[in-house]
Design an enzyme around this catalytic site. Sequence first.
Site, short mmCIF file in Angstrom:
data_model
loop_
_atom_site.label_atom_id
_atom_site.label_comp_id
_atom_site.label_asym_id
_atom_site.label_seq_id
_atom_site.Cartn_x
_atom_site.Cartn_y
_atom_site.Cartn_z
N GLU A 54 0.84 -1.20 0.00
CA GLU A 54 0.00 0.00 0.00
C GLU A 54 0.88 1.25 0.00
OE1 GLU A 54 -3.44 1.85 2.98
OE2 GLU A 54 -1.83 0.63 3.81
N LYS A 72 -9.64 1.85 -2.04
CA LYS A 72 -9.86 1.32 -0.70
C LYS A 72 -11.21 1.76 -0.13
CE LYS A 72 -7.37 1.14 3.75
NZ LYS A 72 -6.11 1.57 4.40
N CYS A 88 -4.97 -2.97 2.77
CA CYS A 88 -4.78 -2.78 4.20
C CYS A 88 -6.00 -3.13 5.05
CB CYS A 88 -4.29 -1.36 4.46
SG CYS A 88 -3.57 -1.15 6.11
#
Length: 304
Positions: free
Chosen positions: A41, A121, A166
């Site tokens: 990330e 995300k 994540c």
Amino acid sequence: MAAAQMAAASPYTGRKPVVDRMLAMMREAKARGADVIVYPELALTPFFIMHWVDDLAEADVYYEKAMPNPDVQPLFDEARALGIGFYLGYAELIGQGEGAKRFNTAILVGKTGEIIGKYRKVHLPGHADYRPELPFQGLEKLYFEVGDTGFGTWQAFGGVVGMCICNDRRWPETYRVMGLQGVELVMVGYNTPTSVPWDTTFDHLTEFHNHLSVQAGAYQNSSWVVSVAKTGRDGPLDLIGGSCIVSPGGEIVMTAQTREDELLVAACDLDLAQKYKRSVFDFSQHRRTEHYRAICDQIGVAAA
């Protein structure tokens, strides 16, 4: 598959030293037989969300306005030359001024150097308000908007491939939405501090929870998961390592041993995913969604 765990990026040297490290790992991955390499990330920059800014434009230097761009074009060129694909996480800026949109983004690039897919995300952790009493901030909700791409899958590298980033890895819906699309390989990059100062209750379990999340997601959805960290010291942060490659049985096939640049390479037979999809986790035969809906109706919540 290659998992390219990376030490933190310097805030002072720009992207070239980072890209040079990534190129070296890409070449090593290809030499060791990998078809795909997964980077972390926000691989190109420090984990800048720990710093408060009064105006988000002050942080625009950390965002990519186009992808590819001159700074990262060597990655695309080398992928094409070597015949290797890659996953890359970065901060994405669309537009300017009040209408600008900022996302925590990952792309999937094929062996020809062309972008196959993009993911933004969804599960943003932390907070958006300034908390001066903390040793560092966790401002993802300030720096990024909730992703608008959904959890897609792509036909690539001989199978069905998905992406997340994540904190997404902690949520069962992430894997299940891709699992319902037949995913056989999930790629995830992360930056995870060893401690979150606003609540240290579970700090001693941080690394355990990291592996638990990806192992459960892999097993319950019959998919390989390649989970890759940015690690080591990043300003006031100490980031965990623990990059790993997990089989559809939930087994950790390989995990990082350091908190430095480290390349993991493992053979991932995507057909192994199908063995579980046709047996224990045959959704069409064994998954009973009508009961979930009935229970949700009883307790007065919306069924997912």
